[in-house]
Every structure is written in structure tokens, then in C-alpha cells.
Design a protein around this motif. Sequence first.
Motif, PDB file in Angstrom:
ATOM      1  N   ASN A 143      -7.699  10.276  -9.799  1.00  0.00           N
ATOM      2  CA  ASN A 143      -8.679   9.925  -8.781  1.00  0.00           C
ATOM      3  C   ASN A 143     -10.100   9.815  -9.478  1.00  0.00           C
ATOM      4  O   ASN A 143     -10.493  11.268  -9.536  1.00  0.00           O
TER       5      ASN A 143
ATOM      6  N   GLY B 127       0.823  -1.307  -0.009  1.00  0.00           N
ATOM      7  CA  GLY B 127       0.026   0.079   0.075  1.00  0.00           C
ATOM      8  C   GLY B 127       0.853   1.127  -0.060  1.00  0.00           C
ATOM      9  O   GLY B 127       0.266   2.399   0.029  1.00  0.00           O
ATOM     10  N   ARG B 128       2.093   0.911  -0.043  1.00  0.00           N
ATOM     11  CA  ARG B 128       3.023   2.167   0.182  1.00  0.00           C
ATOM     12  C   ARG B 128       3.778   2.039  -1.346  1.00  0.00           C
ATOM     13  O   ARG B 128       4.484   1.091  -1.729  1.00  0.00           O
TER      14      ARG B 128
ATOM     15  N   GLN C 285      -7.129  13.389  -3.801  1.00  0.00           N
ATOM     16  CA  GLN C 285      -6.441  12.419  -3.239  1.00  0.00           C
ATOM     17  C   GLN C 285      -7.267  12.013  -2.152  1.00  0.00           C
ATOM     18  O   GLN C 285      -8.438  12.691  -1.833  1.00  0.00           O
ATOM     19  N   PRO C 286      -7.125  10.792  -1.545  1.00  0.00           N
ATOM     20  CA  PRO C 286      -8.172  10.170  -0.557  1.00  0.00           C
ATOM     21  C   PRO C 286      -8.680  11.037   0.348  1.00  0.00           C
ATOM     22  O   PRO C 286     -10.008  11.176   0.620  1.00  0.00           O
TER      23      PRO C 286
ATOM     24  N   ARG D 274      -0.421  -1.455  -9.232  1.00  0.00           N
ATOM     25  CA  ARG D 274      -0.537  -1.606  -7.837  1.00  0.00           C
ATOM     26  C   ARG D 274       0.982  -1.243  -7.343  1.00  0.00           C
ATOM     27  O   ARG D 274       1.138  -0.976  -6.115  1.00  0.00           O
TER      28      ARG D 274
ATOM     29  N   GLU E  96      -1.162  10.697  -0.420  1.00  0.00           N
ATOM     30  CA  GLU E  96      -1.382   9.474  -0.221  1.00  0.00           C
ATOM     31  C   GLU E  96      -1.581   8.350  -1.349  1.00  0.00           C
ATOM     32  O   GLU E  96      -1.608   7.110  -1.094  1.00  0.00           O
ATOM     33  N   HIS E  97      -1.742   9.021  -2.709  1.00  0.00           N
ATOM     34  CA  HIS E  97      -1.510   7.895  -3.687  1.00  0.00           C
ATOM     35  C   HIS E  97      -0.312   6.988  -3.646  1.00  0.00           C
ATOM     36  O   HIS E  97      -0.131   5.890  -4.150  1.00  0.00           O
TER      37      HIS E  97
ATOM     38  N   ARG F 117      -1.995   3.720  -4.216  1.00  0.00           N
ATOM     39  CA  ARG F 117      -3.369   3.911  -3.797  1.00  0.00           C
ATOM     40  C   ARG F 117      -4.051   4.623  -4.629  1.00  0.00           C
ATOM     41  O   ARG F 117      -5.044   5.677  -4.321  1.00  0.00           O
ATOM     42  N   THR F 118      -4.042   4.530  -5.924  1.00  0.00           N
ATOM     43  CA  THR F 118      -4.949   5.164  -6.968  1.00  0.00           C
ATOM     44  C   THR F 118      -6.016   4.246  -7.658  1.00  0.00           C
ATOM     45  O   THR F 118      -5.805   3.177  -7.100  1.00  0.00           O
TER      46      THR F 118
ATOM     47  N   GLU G 186       4.030  10.228   1.652  1.00  0.00           N
ATOM     48  CA  GLU G 186       2.746   9.386   1.462  1.00  0.00           C
ATOM     49  C   GLU G 186       1.981   9.429   2.941  1.00  0.00           C
ATOM     50  O   GLU G 186       0.897   9.297   2.717  1.00  0.00           O
TER      51      GLU G 186
END
Length: 358
Positions: free
Chosen positions: A169, A13-14, A140-141, A203, A79-80, A208-209, A103
Motif C-alpha cells: 500500500n 471489490g472482494r 491497509q485502508p 484487480r 480489506e485488501h 483493493r490494493t 475482508e
Amino acid sequence: MGLDQSQEEYLKGRGAQVNPNNKFFSNQYVQEHVEGLDEPFLGAESTKIIATYPKVILSRVDSPDIGFYQSLNPYQGCEHGCIYCYARNSHEYWGYSAGLDFERKILVKYNAVELLEKEFERKSYRPEVIFMSGNTDCYQPIERKLGITRGLLSTLLTYRHPVSLISKNVLMLRDLDMLSALAEMGLVSVSVTINSLREEVRRKMEPRTATAMSRLKLIEQLAERNIPVSLMIAPIVPGINSDEMPALIKSAADAGAKWASYTIVRLNGAIGDIFRDWVHKNYPDRAAKVLHGIESCHGGKVNDSEWGRRIRGDGEIANGIRQLFKSAVKKYMDKEDYPILRTDLFERPNRSPQMRLF
């Protein structure tokens, strides 16, 4: 290819797998005795939101090869987690690392809407297209919770001010109402970034996109509402996604994109070491080839600050990518000019009709 580490060691996830020292700091944290730690040294932190209240919100851009002159960034850090992101270096100016800190430590400009309104109300202000965002993704999120980008779009609509957005996004779909209203007046254009149709690549490179398929649906829904939308293929990484350009352009054109552009990856500042670590862990069989390919596009180095070349590259590989791009655009996309957004509709709604005359 498979990871050159155990699943426990690789931070899922990073994007970045390291947190290099900030070049402005004389000291740094290091792990010398693993048995003294209760939790993993790098993996211990979750995403942290940090409140900021800057004095200005618009940034002037003087780079001759960018194509815009002022940008607006409601967030710093992203955070992407895109491994290649040039904005990582800017995190060092805030006192953080360009690696994992970029991130997981997101700076939020909570007064962004207030500052934009203040800027528009200045008597000396003259409207020109604002680019959102020139640094990190405005969708972003954290935007889902805070809605700062939506507030900025509302302000732009109120003042009838032109804006160009770029994002990867699909949260942008939330704001189709405002984007449609802006489009009806010729005040908005959108670029959707996709650099691979292969989920395995996304991935690893952009953990995180949204998926490429989701982004193609975003293009489709924007086009259906007559919102000018283009494809940004960024960045092209020789040896990883450089073969995908024709398929990307065809897929985006089928979805409704009318224009396309691209950039070739460059690894300035701290990004060089962060990317090297990443590519050796994710593509150990071709890491050297990938790095040499990047170097061949930038005068023998992975970093590049020369105007023009830093965006498009130079040399045999870069020229091949350029020709592939041109032929794919000619084959799959309509011959339309990129829209020129209007600046003549700008108005300050809080002023009386009489005051507007002055």
C-alpha cells in the motif's frame, strides 16, 4: 479470462466470493430460499471495524524458514482482499470466516502503541528486529483514518528500535519522515510486495490494493531517501503470474530496489476451497492447470506445512521458478547484502541518564 458468472453475482471489490463455515463452529448460516431475502446473502455487508484491546502486542515467531523472530500486527483481517492470503485462516480463531469475513470484518488493536511502549519499558526486554506485519498489512485502508502504524513508528523511533516493514500500500509514503529518520540510524528496511505488472491480474487477485505502477513509485521514493527497500514477489501462482518474474525484478531494480525475494502460493486450511472457487470463476479455461501446478510444487497437494518447501516449493515447476528468479536477480540487481539492522542504539528515553546505567 471472463467471469463464469453474471456481474450481479460476482462481488466486485472482494477477493473471496464465498464465506465458508468456520471450522470451529458446529452450525453455519446457509441460503435455502432466495425469495425470502431482501438483499444478496453474501454481498449485503460493508466493511465493519471491530475494536479490540489485547494484553500483548508482540508475537514470537518460531518458524525456521521465515527469517524473523517477532512480529507486530496492529490489525487482524485485511480489506485488501488478496485471495491467496495465508492470514485468512487466523480469522477463524477470532470467530469469523476466512472468506468474506476476513475482508470485511477488520479487528483493530486500539491499544497497540501503549502495549509496545509497555513492552519496551520492561527491564527484561532485549531489542531484536520487529517485523510489521507478519499477518496482515499494517498499511491497509483503515490505517489512513486511524494512524496506528504511524504511532508505532513514532514509538520505534523514540526508543531507537529496529523494524522491518512489508506492505503493498502506497499509504507508506505518508510516513517517509519517520522512515527516513529510522534509516539514518540503520533501524529500518522495507519490502514492497508486487506479484504482477498486469492490472487485470491485480484487480482479480488483490482487488483493493494499489496498482503495480503505484508500488514501483513507492520503491522509487523510498530509494531516493536512502531507505533500504526490496521487492517481495508473493505469491507466485503457476499459470497466472509465474511468467512475470524477470519483468518484475527488472522494474523494481530500475525503481531502486536492491534485493528481491519470492514465495510460491500454498493453500492451507480454508484457503484451498476459497481459492478453488475464485480460480474457477476468474480463470475457467485454466483453473485445473493452475491447481495442478500448485500441487506439483507441494508434494501433490495444494496445502503444505513442510519447512522450506512451503515457501519455495519443490519439483520441476518450482525448480524452474527458482532458476528464473536467480538469473533475473543476477542480471538486473546489484550484488548487495540485505541490511543488518542495528540493535545497539536501543534506549528508554523516560529514564534518567543515571538510571540508564543500570
